[in-house]
Enzyme design. Structure first.
Site, PDB file in Angstrom:
ATOM      1  N   ARG A  17       0.831  -1.198   0.000  1.00 47.08           N
ATOM      2  CA  ARG A  17       0.000   0.000   0.000  1.00 47.08           C
ATOM      3  C   ARG A  17       0.870   1.255   0.000  1.00 47.08           C
ATOM      4  NH1 ARG A  17      -3.750   2.226   4.033  1.00 47.08           N
ATOM      5  NH2 ARG A  17      -5.052   3.643   2.805  1.00 47.08           N
TER       6      ARG A  17
ATOM      7  N   HIS B 243       0.890   4.274  -2.715  1.00 45.69           N
ATOM      8  CA  HIS B 243       0.726   5.687  -2.345  1.00 45.69           C
ATOM      9  C   HIS B 243       1.919   6.504  -2.809  1.00 45.69           C
ATOM     10  CE1 HIS B 243      -2.728   5.970   0.695  1.00 45.69           C
ATOM     11  NE2 HIS B 243      -2.841   4.825   0.087  1.00 45.69           N
TER      12      HIS B 243
ATOM     13  N   ASN C   4      -5.613  12.162   3.743  1.00 47.70           N
ATOM     14  CA  ASN C   4      -6.865  11.571   4.202  1.00 47.70           C
ATOM     15  C   ASN C   4      -7.014  10.064   4.062  1.00 47.70           C
ATOM     16  OD1 ASN C   4      -7.992  13.773   5.262  1.00 47.70           O
ATOM     17  ND2 ASN C   4      -9.129  14.369   3.437  1.00 47.70           N
TER      18      ASN C   4
ATOM     19  N   HIS D 218      -5.991  -6.200  -2.641  1.00 48.15           N
ATOM     20  CA  HIS D 218      -6.929  -6.241  -1.508  1.00 48.15           C
ATOM     21  C   HIS D 218      -7.152  -7.672  -1.016  1.00 48.15           C
ATOM     22  CE1 HIS D 218      -8.800  -2.002  -2.366  1.00 48.15           C
ATOM     23  NE2 HIS D 218      -7.552  -1.961  -1.966  1.00 48.15           N
TER      24      HIS D 218
HETATM   25  C1  LIG Z   1     -10.947  10.264   5.627  1.00 43.87           C
HETATM   26  O1  LIG Z   1     -10.768  11.434   6.378  1.00 43.87           O
HETATM   27  C2  LIG Z   1     -11.514  12.525   5.902  1.00 43.87           C
HETATM   28  C3  LIG Z   1     -11.118  13.741   6.693  1.00 43.87           C
HETATM   29  O2  LIG Z   1     -10.901  13.435   8.008  1.00 43.87           O
HETATM   30  C4  LIG Z   1     -12.992  12.196   6.034  1.00 43.87           C
HETATM   31  O3  LIG Z   1     -13.766  13.279   5.541  1.00 43.87           O
HETATM   32  C5  LIG Z   1     -13.296  10.966   5.206  1.00 43.87           C
HETATM   33  O4  LIG Z   1     -14.619  10.590   5.375  1.00 43.87           O
HETATM   34  C6  LIG Z   1     -12.407   9.823   5.626  1.00 43.87           C
HETATM   35  N1  LIG Z   1     -12.602   8.753   4.713  1.00 43.87           N
HETATM   36  C7  LIG Z   1     -12.683   7.521   5.104  1.00 43.87           C
HETATM   37  C8  LIG Z   1     -12.930   6.561   4.027  1.00 43.87           C
HETATM   38  O5  LIG Z   1     -12.542   7.162   6.251  1.00 43.87           O
END
Ligand SMILES: *[C@@H]1O[C@H](CO)[C@@H](O)[C@H](O)[C@H]1NC(C)=O
Ligand SMILES: *[C@@H]1O[C@H](CO)[C@@H](O)[C@H](O)[C@H]1NC(C)=O
Ligand SMILES: *[C@@H]1O[C@H](CO)[C@@H](O)[C@H](O)[C@H]1NC(C)=O
Ligand SMILES: *[C@@H]1O[C@H](CO)[C@@H](O)[C@H](O)[C@H]1NC(C)=O
Ligand SMILES: *[C@@H]1O[C@H](CO)[C@@H](O)[C@H](O)[C@H]1NC(C)=O
Ligand SMILES: *[C@@H]1O[C@H](CO)[C@@H](O)[C@H](O)[C@H]1NC(C)=O
Ligand SMILES: *[C@@H]1O[C@H](CO)[C@@H](O)[C@H](O)[C@H]1NC(C)=O
Length: 328
Positions: free
Chosen positions: A60, A64, A92, A192
């Site tokens: 992963r 990235h 994120n 995955h």
């Molecule tokens: C990832 O983090 C962002 C900001 O904190 C949030 O808006 C988003 O829903 C998160 N995505 C997941 C898949 O957890």
């Protein structure tokens, strides 16, 4: 005379082009650090059985890395308080890249053998391959000679790395931007098969799909969704429970992830998206019906292709001393 100067200019041109196009090559460190690849492989083979999740984590990380500014080790750089920039690892999706200390440990061993010769970007690429092999997964060639970048920018990571909520169009676009096609998308998603995820990466599908609490993603098998809700992700806010992406077989690099996709049991929307188009769905069916070797071979080719995305070679970039920091 005329033909001689023509020949000379062709030669000069070739040298210039050759220099500008310095390529990755197999065993790039054969002369400069002949033991490097062996040191890395031995360490991985020794450590991975103790920490089997390493393969998924570094795979992963490599993905990235390559998706942001190319495979240049930029994902490894730490926040530096002096310049106030946030680095990619704070991006994120979703602060979940792991394995930094593993890479640091490998880098220390390699630096002890040959200081400032082997790039962090190559270390990540080699560890990803060796860790997958150590868990019984496919082997692929890892040409080396990548150089490390000096920039790591969280906004670029958020823009370039597809989120688990991505739909087909978004996935296709983000792969195309890196020169990767729909087959690469399907094959690389196949990683995955050994993946794990926090609930919060997909609980919207279980609890709040349309933005109204209590709604569920109809593209997710409802029996599987109920199971996830009652046994694993009991609330929409659960950001700690870890779920296997290929339950029952997540330690094995095999075809069962693709089989689950065809049963509408992919965990992420970005997994489910892969069966929403005839072309990708029939490719998945082909993989599922074929021998495991076909998936392994094709996965390996896509990994090698991804490992070449926007690499820095020749005199570009640098060879970092410590993977978390740019050289002075
Ligand atoms: C990832 O983090 C962002 C900001 O904190 C949030 O808006 C988003 O829903 C998160 N995505 C997941 C898949 O957890
Ligand atoms: C770099 O940041 C990671 C967290 O992202 C941390 O675990 C690690 O200790 C840091 N490395 C150094 C050398 O500061
Ligand atoms: C931080 O931002 C400044 C200003 O854009 C830039 O010059 C510098 O290279 C950045 N540092 C890193 C590590 O990205
Ligand atoms: C990071 O990337 C974003 C988007 O490309 C850009 O707007 C921003 O200036 C960059 N930040 C730094 C510190 O260079
Ligand atoms: C796919 O997602 C993008 C945003 O990531 C959105 O703009 C687009 O409308 C979506 N496409 C479909 C068909 O839902
Ligand atoms: C449900 O989704 C809506 C729309 O995206 C959002 O505003 C709301 O905060 C979500 N509810 C929860 C509990 O996450
Ligand atoms: C999980 O959610 C809690 C409460 O919303 C928050 O304080 C915490 O930082 C989150 N943890 C992670 C790892 O995102």
């Amino acid at each position: 005379m005329a033909s001689f100067s023509y020949l000379m200019s062709v030669l000069v041109l070739c040298v210039i082009i050759g220099y500008a196009n310095a390529q990755l090559e197999l065993n790039f460190y054969a002369k400069s650090c002949p033991k490097a690849e062996k040191i890395i492989k031995d360490f991985v083979e020794q450590q991975v059985p103790k920490a089997p999740n390493t393969a998924a984590a570094i795979l992963r990380m490599h993905f990235h890395d390559c998706f942001v500014r190319g495979c240049d080790g930029s994902v490894l750089l730490n926040f530096t308080s002096t310049n106030g920039n946030q680095t990619e690892k704070l991006a994120n999706p979703n602060l979940t890249v792991r394995g930094f200390s593993f890479i640091d440990a490998v880098k220390r061993l390699v630096e002890a053998e040959c200081p400032e010769v082997v790039s962090c970007a190559d270390i990540v690429a080699l560890v990803a391959r060796d860790a997958v092999v150590a868990t019984g997964g496919p082997f692929w060639n890892v040409p080396t000679g990548r150089r490390d970048g000096t920039i790591s920018n969280v906004s670029e990571a958020n823009a370039d790395i597809p989120a688990p909520t991505s739909n087909f169009t978004r996935l296709q676009q983000s792969f195309a931007k890196k020169g990767l096609d729909l087959n690469d998308l399907v094959l690389l998603s196949g990683a995955h098969t050994i993946g794990v995820s926090r609930c919060s990466s997909f609980t919207e599908r279980l609890y709040n799909f349309t933005g109204v609490l209590g709604t569920q993603d109809p593209s997710l098998d409802s029996e599987y969704a109920d199971n996830l809700k009652s046994r694993k992700c009991r609330s929409i806010n659960d950001n700690t429970t870890i779920v296997e992406m290929d339950p029952g077989s997540f330690k094995t690099f095999d075809l069962s992830y693709f089989k689950l996709l065809l049963k509408r049991r992919g965990l992420f929307q970005s997994d489910a998206a892969l069966t929403t188009r005839t072309s990708t769905k029939s490719f998945i069916e082909q993989l599922v019906d074929g021998p495991l070797k076909e998936f392994f071979d094709e996965f390996g080719k896509s990994m090698e292709k991804m490992g070449r995305v926007e690499v820095k070679t020749g005199s570009a970039g640098e060879i970092r001393k410590h993977c978390a920091f740019v050289n002075n």
